[in-house]
Every structure is written in C-alpha cells, then in structure tokens.
Write an enzyme that holds these catalytic residues in place. Structure first.
Site, PDB file in Angstrom:
ATOM      1  N   LYS A 210       0.861  -1.076  -0.131  1.00 60.64           N
ATOM      2  CA  LYS A 210      -0.139   0.093   0.126  1.00 60.64           C
ATOM      3  C   LYS A 210       0.776   1.328   0.124  1.00 60.64           C
ATOM      4  O   LYS A 210       0.551   2.097  -0.853  1.00 60.64           O
ATOM      5  CB  LYS A 210      -0.728  -0.043   1.129  1.00 60.64           C
ATOM      6  N   CYS A 266      -4.397  10.917   1.439  1.00 59.62           N
ATOM      7  CA  CYS A 266      -3.410   9.620   1.399  1.00 59.62           C
ATOM      8  C   CYS A 266      -2.234   9.998   1.180  1.00 59.62           C
ATOM      9  O   CYS A 266      -1.006   9.761   1.838  1.00 59.62           O
ATOM     10  CB  CYS A 266      -4.116   8.702   0.575  1.00 59.62           C
TER      11      CYS A 266
END
Ligand SMILES: NC(=O)c1ccc[n+]([C@@H]2O[C@H](COP(=O)([O-])OP(=O)(O)OC[C@H]3O[C@@H](n4cnc5c(N)ncnc54)[C@H](O)[C@@H]3O)[C@@H](O)[C@H]2O)c1
Length: 438
Positions: A210, A266
C-alpha cells in the site's frame, strides 16, 4: 457471513456497504455518534458518487447496520475490519492510536475465534502490534482465545470509490495462517467470481504494498511537476511531452498530469509515514524526500505566478479580489485534506486579497475549515464576477468549457491562472485573457 467494519469514514463506509451489496451481513461501527445517527437516517456524511443509493438499499434490507458499540456485535461476527484513521503524528509517522484502540476493545471482549483485518494504511509491523495488543488484553483476562490478524490494504480512490471497490484491479491479502487465508478467500469470493484478482502475501509485504503504491503515484506527480517547471524555462510544452512519454507502454499515460501539487488524505501522509518508517530502520528514502519537497513547492506555484504578474506592473495582491474555482483536492469528492486550495487561500489572505470561492460539492467543507475568512459564491460565474484574477485549482467537469465572453465582461481584469492545464493557451489569448498554466 457476518462481519464488522470499524471506522465509518471514506474507506470503512464504502467497504461495509460494498460487502453488504455482495450479500454479507455488515455492522459498521464508529465512535462518532452523530455520524452513526445520520447514517441511520439515510444521511451520508461524505460525497461519493453512487454510495448513497447502495447504503439506503442495504440498510433497508438489514444487511447493513450502524452502531457506535463494537462490543454489541463481536459475538456474531467472523471478521472485524479496522478502517479507522491513521493520521500523521507530529513527526510524520502514522498515528496508530485508533488502530490499537480497536485492537484493545477486541481483546477485552471476544469470546471465540475472530479474524482481525487491518484495512487502514499502516506501517510494516502494525499487524504484529495489533496482535500483541489483543493478546495482552486476553492475558489480562486470563483467557486463551484463538484469533488471527491479517492485512488487507485498500486501493479505492475517492470519487470512484464504489466502482473501485466493486471492480478492483487487485485485492491484496496478507495473512499468516491457513485459517485466515481461507476466511478472506470466502469473503472475497463474490469478487473473484468476476475475475478480480486476489494476491495473497505475507503480512509485512501487504502492509508495504500500500505504501509503495501511493509513494510511486506521488513520485510520478512530482516528477511531472519538475519536468513541467523545466519545460517552462526551456520553452517546451509539457502537455506534448506528457503525451510523448505516456505512449511508451513501459511508462503508461496515467498519473502523468502536472498540476498545482498532490493533496488529499493519503499521498501526503503516506509519503511522510514511509520516509519516517524508513528512518526508524536507519534508511534514508532520498527519492521520497525529493518528491515531498517538490510537492510543497508546487502548491505555492500558482500564488507565485499571480504575485509576479501583478509585480510586473508595480502592483501587489493587497486589496485585489481573487476567484478560486475548485477547493476539493480532486474532482468528485468534497475532501479538502491537504488540498492545494488551502495553501493558496492562506497565501492570498496573508497578502491582503479578498478571496471568492466556488466548488460544486466542497463548499460546506470549506466553511468548516475557513469559516468567514473567504466569500462563498453560488456558482462559478458569481465567484469570478469583479475578480482581478481567476485561479483554477480542481478540474471539475463543469469548469472545462466556461463562457469566456461572459467572464471577460464580468471580471475586473481578464487574468486566468490554470493549475490543472485544462484550458488552451491560444484560445485564451484569442479571448483576450492573460493566461498562465503549469
Ligand atoms: N480516503 C481514502 O481515499 C483512502 C484510501 C485508501 C486507504 N485509506 C486509509 O484508510 C484509513 C481510513 O481513512 P478514511 O479516509 O476512511 O478516514 P476517515 O477519517 O474518513 O474515517 C475514519 C473513521 O474512523 C472513526 N474512528 C476512529 N477511532 C475509532 C474507534 N476507536 N472506533 C470506531 N471508529 C473510530 C472516525 O470517527 C472516522 O469516522 C486510513 O488509514 C487511510 O490512510 C484511505
């Protein structure tokens, strides 16, 4: 199959809703009582296309439930997903407070086997911390209850989150036991029936995938911004360069758009967290430090361009009215976390400008953040009316083909600074505008 999803934000609400759409019974849990109450009344706290219909449908069919109390459903679920926030700590590392709070609650209350899956973006090693936290609580209770931990990072994009979740490029599942892998396989079977790929890995690799994915995407953006700035100095057109390099399949055309900097919940925090996590292992992420520095500079570029424009005629930004089109960090979301618009608004206000803003969905979010410091327009033309310059910050579709003749008449000065390179330079000059882009 019964599962719980803890944290009902962008990721948790989409995850829970999409699983329920696939026939799984989902309890969504959040400590924010107001949010849960609204959801029960059918009010969706975020702007996400298609989500409201799915929540309503599955809530009515009782496959989707909302509660503030995780302990109420722990006896009935096989899997608990943790999708709580992991905001940056002061030093840039991921704050794991909420993730470990959830682990503690689970350890204090489980009565039988459970699989605890971290969906939040967390540094390598977090699953082991979750495991140790649950075990410590079980030890305090003096009980021996089997459980597993797993990592299932989420790759959905705000704005297309429902579609991304229902039709994922890939699902990454990190496990350390056959039992956990079988349970995750069962859960994701409705998705694999449609040929979507599940990649099974060990847990540290899943956690790293990720961060590496987001860091790579952020790197592409900063790289293109660097190239764009050099193009401007040497007389090349970055748009042509983008098409020229993007047609190489080894490079690919996506995520190559220069702009006024990446934002959102993010990329900024994940790049920071990866740098910090590397430094804790005495490794220096040189590329990512540069990616971050380029991005910080890029967020101030539009303001500098505007300041220089007025400086050229001996003026300053003080007393000028500046219109902003777009506040969200990207189209189709109301999320303004780390958005370039926030940096631009702050700089303009500090320079003494009056700031008039318009965004199709992020106006309430802006009111929450900026209060009355800026003026809120009812539409894009009202925002530009009487302005000395217009800055385009988010490439919403409705901004793509404005009536320039109307704007030319209503703006005080025909000045447009395009932070997303969506307008045509020749056309803008033909329409009588001073036009600058990235
Ligand atoms: N937003 C995205 O596009 C995206 C995409 C992929 C991954 N992620 C990651 O997913 C995680 C969640 O992100 P988000 O954007 O959904 O965050 P968010 O802030 O929108 O939602 C987090 C929610 O968790 C709740 N919460 C906090 N502590 C809790 C607890 N102890 N019990 C129950 N609820 C609790 C908060 O009230 C909040 O509603 C982060 O790690 C993020 O990096 C986000």
């Amino acid at each position: 199959m019964n599962i719980a999803v803890v944290g009902t934000g962008y990721v948790g609400l989409v995850t829970g809703t999409c699983f329920s759409e696939m026939g799984i019974n989902v309890t969504c849990v959040d400590i924010d009582a107001a949010k849960i109450e609204k959801l029960k009344q059918g009010i969706i706290p975020i702007h996400e296309p298609g989500l409201s219909e799915l929540v309503g449908k599955n809530y009515r069919s009782e496959r989707l439930r909302f509660t503030t109390d995780l302990t109420q459903c722990l006896d009935d679920v096989e899997i608990v997903f943790s999708a709580v926030g992991t905001p940056p700590d002061e030093d840039g590392s991921a704050d794991l407070r909420y993730v470990l709070d959830v682990a503690r609650t689970i350890g204090q209350h489980i009565k039988r086997y459970i699989l605890v899956v971290t969906k939040s973006t967390v540094p390598v090693g977090t699953a082991q911390k979750v495991k140790a936290t649950i075990q410590a609580e079980l030890d305090k209770r003096g009980v021996s209850i089997p459980f597993d931990v797993a990592s299932n990072p989420e790759f959905l994009k705000e704005g297309t989150a429902v579609d991304d979740f229902m039709r994922p490029d890939r699902v990454v599942v990190g496990t350390e036991s056959d039992r956990a892998q079988e349970l995750m396989g069962k859960l994701y079977r409705p998705f694999t029936l449609n040929n979507h790929r599940v990649i099974y890995t060990d847990i540290p690799s899943a956690e790293m995938i990720k961060y590496a994915a987001n860091a790579m995407l952020a790197t592409r953006i900063s790289f293109m911004n660097d190239i764009a700035n050099l193009c401007a100095s040497v007389g090349a057109d970055v748009d042509m360069v983008r098409q020229g390099i993007g047609s190489d399949p080894r490079i690919g055309s996506r995520f190559l758009y220069p702009g006024c900097g990446y934002g959102g919940s993010c990329f900024p925090k994940d790049v920071k967290a990866l740098i910090k996590s590397a430094s804790e292992h005495r490794y220096d992420m040189q590329i990512l430090r540069a990616v971050e520095a380029v991005n910080e500079r890029q967020k101030t570029l539009l303001f500098s361009k505007l300041e220089n424009f007025f400086k050229a005629s001996g003026e300053t930004l003080s007393g000028k009215t500046i219109a902003l089109w777009g506040l969200a960090f990207k189209p189709d979301t109301d999320d303004m976390r780390e958005a370039p618009s926030v940096v631009v608004m702050d700089a303009l206000l500090a320079a003494g400008s009056t700031v008039k803003v318009y965004d199709p969905v992020a106006m309430n979010e802006c009111r929450r953040i900026k209060g009355n410091a800026v003026t809120y327009a009812a539409d894009m033309y009202e925002a530009a009316g009487g302005a000395d310059a217009l800055l385009l910050l988010t490439e919403w579709k409705e901004f793509r083909l404005p009536a320039w003749d109307v704007l030319k008449k209503t703006m005080r000065q025909p000045v447009v600074i395009d932070g997303r390179n969506i307008y045509n330079k020749k056309e803008m000059h033909a329409n009588g505008f001073h036009y600058e882009c990235i």
